[in-house]
Structure formats: C-alpha cells, structure tokens
Design a protein around this motif. Structure first.
Motif, PDB file in Angstrom:
ATOM      1  N   UNK A  51      21.497  12.565   8.177  1.00 53.21           N
ATOM      2  CA  UNK A  51      20.507  11.621   8.683  1.00 53.21           C
ATOM      3  C   UNK A  51      20.904  11.206  10.094  1.00 53.21           C
ATOM      4  N   UNK A  52      19.920  11.201  10.986  1.00 49.97           N
ATOM      5  CA  UNK A  52      20.094  10.767  12.363  1.00 49.97           C
ATOM      6  C   UNK A  52      19.103   9.649  12.635  1.00 49.97           C
ATOM      7  N   UNK A  53      19.325   8.947  13.721  1.00 49.74           N
ATOM      8  CA  UNK A  53      18.427   7.867  14.113  1.00 49.74           C
ATOM      9  C   UNK A  53      17.906   8.134  15.511  1.00 49.74           C
ATOM     10  N   UNK A  54      16.591   7.976  15.693  1.00 50.62           N
ATOM     11  CA  UNK A  54      16.009   8.147  17.023  1.00 50.62           C
ATOM     12  C   UNK A  54      16.259   6.900  17.850  1.00 50.62           C
ATOM     13  N   UNK A  55      16.057   7.029  19.122  1.00 50.40           N
ATOM     14  CA  UNK A  55      16.230   5.888  20.033  1.00 50.40           C
ATOM     15  C   UNK A  55      15.030   4.958  19.913  1.00 50.40           C
ATOM     16  N   UNK A  56      14.178   4.959  20.905  1.00 52.54           N
ATOM     17  CA  UNK A  56      13.019   4.070  20.935  1.00 52.54           C
ATOM     18  C   UNK A  56      11.774   4.824  20.507  1.00 52.54           C
ATOM     19  N   UNK A  57      11.068   4.444  19.505  1.00 54.93           N
ATOM     20  CA  UNK A  57      11.374   3.395  18.537  1.00 54.93           C
ATOM     21  C   UNK A  57      12.417   3.895  17.541  1.00 54.93           C
ATOM     22  N   UNK A  58      13.195   2.999  17.003  1.00 53.20           N
ATOM     23  CA  UNK A  58      14.254   3.353  16.057  1.00 53.20           C
ATOM     24  C   UNK A  58      13.641   3.843  14.752  1.00 53.20           C
ATOM     25  N   UNK A  59      14.056   5.031  14.338  1.00 50.68           N
ATOM     26  CA  UNK A  59      13.544   5.614  13.099  1.00 50.68           C
ATOM     27  C   UNK A  59      14.567   6.624  12.577  1.00 50.68           C
ATOM     28  N   UNK A  60      14.752   6.654  11.260  1.00 51.61           N
ATOM     29  CA  UNK A  60      15.653   7.636  10.664  1.00 51.61           C
ATOM     30  C   UNK A  60      14.912   8.937  10.397  1.00 51.61           C
ATOM     31  N   UNK A  61      15.618  10.035  10.575  1.00 47.87           N
ATOM     32  CA  UNK A  61      15.086  11.344  10.224  1.00 47.87           C
ATOM     33  C   UNK A  61      16.234  12.218   9.746  1.00 47.87           C
ATOM     34  N   UNK A  62      15.882  13.272   9.046  1.00 44.95           N
ATOM     35  CA  UNK A  62      16.848  14.181   8.441  1.00 44.95           C
ATOM     36  C   UNK A  62      16.795  15.514   9.176  1.00 44.95           C
ATOM     37  N   UNK A  63      17.967  16.029   9.556  1.00 39.97           N
ATOM     38  CA  UNK A  63      18.029  17.391  10.086  1.00 39.97           C
ATOM     39  C   UNK A  63      18.586  18.262   8.977  1.00 39.97           C
ATOM     40  N   UNK A  64      17.839  19.323   8.646  1.00 44.95           N
ATOM     41  CA  UNK A  64      18.232  20.259   7.586  1.00 44.95           C
ATOM     42  C   UNK A  64      18.521  21.612   8.224  1.00 44.95           C
ATOM     43  N   UNK A  65      19.688  22.167   7.912  1.00 39.01           N
ATOM     44  CA  UNK A  65      20.118  23.451   8.469  1.00 39.01           C
ATOM     45  C   UNK A  65      20.298  24.418   7.294  1.00 39.01           C
ATOM     46  N   UNK A  66      19.480  25.457   7.269  1.00 39.60           N
ATOM     47  CA  UNK A  66      19.528  26.449   6.194  1.00 39.60           C
ATOM     48  C   UNK A  66      20.499  27.549   6.604  1.00 39.60           C
ATOM     49  N   UNK A  67      21.515  27.793   5.748  1.00 37.17           N
ATOM     50  CA  UNK A  67      22.602  28.697   6.103  1.00 37.17           C
ATOM     51  C   UNK A  67      22.825  29.741   5.004  1.00 37.17           C
TER      52      UNK A  67
END
Length: 89
Positions: A51-67
């Motif tokens: 999970x990462x957080x964006x700057x403005x506006x603050x929001x959580x998002x998920x980065x998924x890496x398929x390996x």
C-alpha cells in the motif's frame, strides 16, 4: 524475508504497462524488495503487493506486481495500481 526479490527481469509487457500506468521502476523495486503481502496465484506465479499513499489529495492505493518466480531471475509479468485495497488484501 524469504519472499523478497532483489534481482528480477522486467518483461516488455511489464515495461509497457509501467509506462502506461505511470508506475516507476523504483516503486516496483520497493514492492519486490519489501512486500507488505505476497499471494500465490498458481504454482510458479505470485503477486507482491504494498500500500502506498498519494500526495495531494491524500489517498491510499495498492501496487500489485505479478511475478513468475519459476525462472531465474524471476520475471515481472505486469504491474498495476488500484484503489480497491479491500478487494485484493
């Protein structure tokens, strides 16, 4: 951490999707080196995610890496970002 990946290869498809989705190789490396969660899709393939957080506006998002982990070095198949954290966590 047993699931950490430090050496990997980006497939052409993964590179294309990273450019298209504006996900940096630094972000991918962070997820692979220190994933918050690892899920097995099938034998030989796992999804590394954090999970990462964006700057403005603050929001959580998920980065998924398929390996594909059944090769040496492991190959990153694709990468994407989603706000549907509950769906994949």
């Amino acid at each position: 951490m047993a699931d950490a990946i430090r050496e990997y290869r980006l497939t052409d498809h993964a590179k294309f999707e990273m450019r298209r989705r504006q996900i940096s190789e630094t972000e991918v490396a962070l997820v692979l080196k220190s994933p918050q969660q690892v899920k097995t899709v099938r034998e030989g393939r796992k999804i590394y995610q954090s999970i990462f957080e964006t700057e403005e506006p603050t929001k959580d998002y998920l980065i998924r890496v398929v390996v594909d982990i059944d090769r040496s070095p492991p190959e990153v198949v694709t990468v994407y970002r989603t706000s549907k954290i509950d769906k994949y966590w």
